[in-house]
Write an enzyme that holds these catalytic residues in place. Structure first.
Site, PDB file in Angstrom:
ATOM      1  N   THR A  47       0.947  -1.223   0.082  1.00 33.23           N
ATOM      2  CA  THR A  47       0.067  -0.047  -0.045  1.00 33.23           C
ATOM      3  C   THR A  47       0.897   1.168   0.106  1.00 33.23           C
ATOM      4  OG1 THR A  47      -1.473  -1.298   1.244  1.00 33.23           O
ATOM      5  CG2 THR A  47      -1.863   1.130   1.346  1.00 33.23           C
ATOM      6  N   TYR A 111     -13.316  -4.568  -2.981  1.00 31.97           N
ATOM      7  CA  TYR A 111     -14.447  -4.187  -3.885  1.00 31.97           C
ATOM      8  C   TYR A 111     -15.309  -5.310  -4.134  1.00 31.97           C
ATOM      9  CZ  TYR A 111     -16.893  -2.375  -7.952  1.00 31.97           C
ATOM     10  OH  TYR A 111     -17.868  -1.841  -8.500  1.00 31.97           O
ATOM     11  N   TYR A 137      -3.048 -10.140   4.428  1.00 26.85           N
ATOM     12  CA  TYR A 137      -3.080  -8.783   4.604  1.00 26.85           C
ATOM     13  C   TYR A 137      -4.479  -8.350   4.764  1.00 26.85           C
ATOM     14  CZ  TYR A 137      -2.135  -3.689   3.895  1.00 26.85           C
ATOM     15  OH  TYR A 137      -1.848  -2.385   3.978  1.00 26.85           O
ATOM     16  N   ARG A 142      -9.390  -0.302   3.890  1.00 28.04           N
ATOM     17  CA  ARG A 142      -9.092  -0.267   2.344  1.00 28.04           C
ATOM     18  C   ARG A 142      -9.900  -1.365   1.474  1.00 28.04           C
ATOM     19  NH1 ARG A 142      -4.859   3.257   0.880  1.00 28.04           N
ATOM     20  NH2 ARG A 142      -3.665   4.131   2.522  1.00 28.04           N
ATOM     21  N   LYS A 165      -0.185  -9.779   8.202  1.00 29.26           N
ATOM     22  CA  LYS A 165      -0.164  -8.308   8.463  1.00 29.26           C
ATOM     23  C   LYS A 165      -1.648  -7.785   8.970  1.00 29.26           C
ATOM     24  CE  LYS A 165       0.714  -3.638   6.536  1.00 29.26           C
ATOM     25  NZ  LYS A 165       1.114  -3.151   5.487  1.00 29.26           N
ATOM     26  N   ILE A 206       4.821  -4.224  10.618  1.00 30.96           N
ATOM     27  CA  ILE A 206       5.038  -3.665   9.109  1.00 30.96           C
ATOM     28  C   ILE A 206       4.887  -2.217   9.353  1.00 30.96           C
ATOM     29  CG2 ILE A 206       4.610  -4.112   6.902  1.00 30.96           C
ATOM     30  CD1 ILE A 206       3.970  -7.005   7.377  1.00 30.96           C
TER      31      ILE A 206
END
Length: 290
Positions: A47, A111, A137, A142, A165, A206
């Protein structure tokens, strides 16, 4: 390379030249800076690396050159995930051809908004076909969906899924650590949670802040290992406002502005992320104490 000594992994920005193209000379300076200031692992093409704006060719070049520059000093994770399962497999296996990549970071599909069963099917399918070990992740802000603790615990049993993560906060993180195997690598993806995550048994963070404050973060984690929680807490108290400032505009805009200011040229951001406002730069630098 394993992750035994990788407690602070930097989610690296992608350096661009003044025309907005990938800049490998600037990448070399950036990688050397990170390795010299506490970074114990590098996430490339994530990202913070503005991966959605990179072409596949740019990603492969970026990963290959990062591997060459790091030269085995620290493990490298490459972001390879998408919201298309087959495309994720295909790209992950292209990255696997680059010798020196330790693992792939695969994001929860965005999405499409899969449910927990869809997430399980996605990650199990990718893991079974991938030539690289995987990190999940989980970043609901997001992706629009949250991978639940039970889903993570089930996926942690998969041989080719080695870590996580997670950006859902320390309450969730504590439940995750309690339910996954001891050798499953759990990292927070939130700088503000770096200390708390470590104290509840996560491997580490991270990080974005480690671009600037890696050495302070290393000292904080060393204090935890030594059982000196007062020193660790004082370090986190000092780091917290700096970390908050690094997210005072859409990331990685503040980080790139700060790096440019200290002489680590990384260029600007690609749209739709704007560069940090020019008339606010001095305030940014003052808040970051750089």
């Amino acid at each position: 390379m394993d992750f035994k000594n990788a407690e602070i992994i930097t989610a690296m920005v992608t350096p661009f030249d003044d025309q907005g193209k990938l800049d490998l000379k600037r990448l070399e300076v950036l990688v050397n800076h990170l390795l010299a200031t506490g970074t114990q692992g590098i996430l490339v093409g994530g990202t913070t690396g503005e991966a959605p704006t990179l072409t596949e060719s740019e990603k492969l070049t970026l990963i290959s050159e990062t591997v060459r520059l790091v030269a085995g000093k620290v493990p490298i994770i490459a972001g390879t995930g998408s919201n298309n399962t087959q495309s994720t497999i295909d790209f992950t296996n292209r990255v696997a051809e680059i010798k020196g990549v330790s693992a792939a970071l695969v994001v929860v599909p965005y999405y499409n908004k899969p449910d927990q069963r869809g997430m399980l099917a996605h990650f199990k399918t990718v893991a079974a076909a991938s030539k690289l070990p995987l990190f999940i992740y989980n970043i609901p802000s997001r992706t629009g969906v949250t991978m639940e603790v039970a889903t993570i615990a089930e996926l942690a049993k998969e041989k080719n899924i080695i870590g996580l993560k997670d950006c859902t906060g320390n309450v969730n993180l504590s439940h995750i650590v309690a339910q996954v195997p001891a050798d499953f690598l759990v990292y927070t993806g939130e700088d503000a949670d770096a200390l708390a995550a470590k104290t509840i048994g996560a491997k580490g963070v991270i990080s974005v802040a480690s671009h600037l404050f890696g050495q302070s973060m290393v000292k904080m984690y060393q204090a935890v290992e030594q059982g000196d929680y007062r020193v660790a807490a004082e370090a986190m108290q000092q780091l917290t406002p700096l970390m908050e400032t690094m997210f005072s505009a859409p990331s990685p805009s503040p980080t790139k502005a700060a790096l440019n200011h200290i002489g680590i040229s990384v260029g600007g951001c690609r749209l739709p992320i704007l560069n940090y406002p020019a008339d606010e730069l001095n305030t940014l630098y003052n808040k970051l104490k750089i």
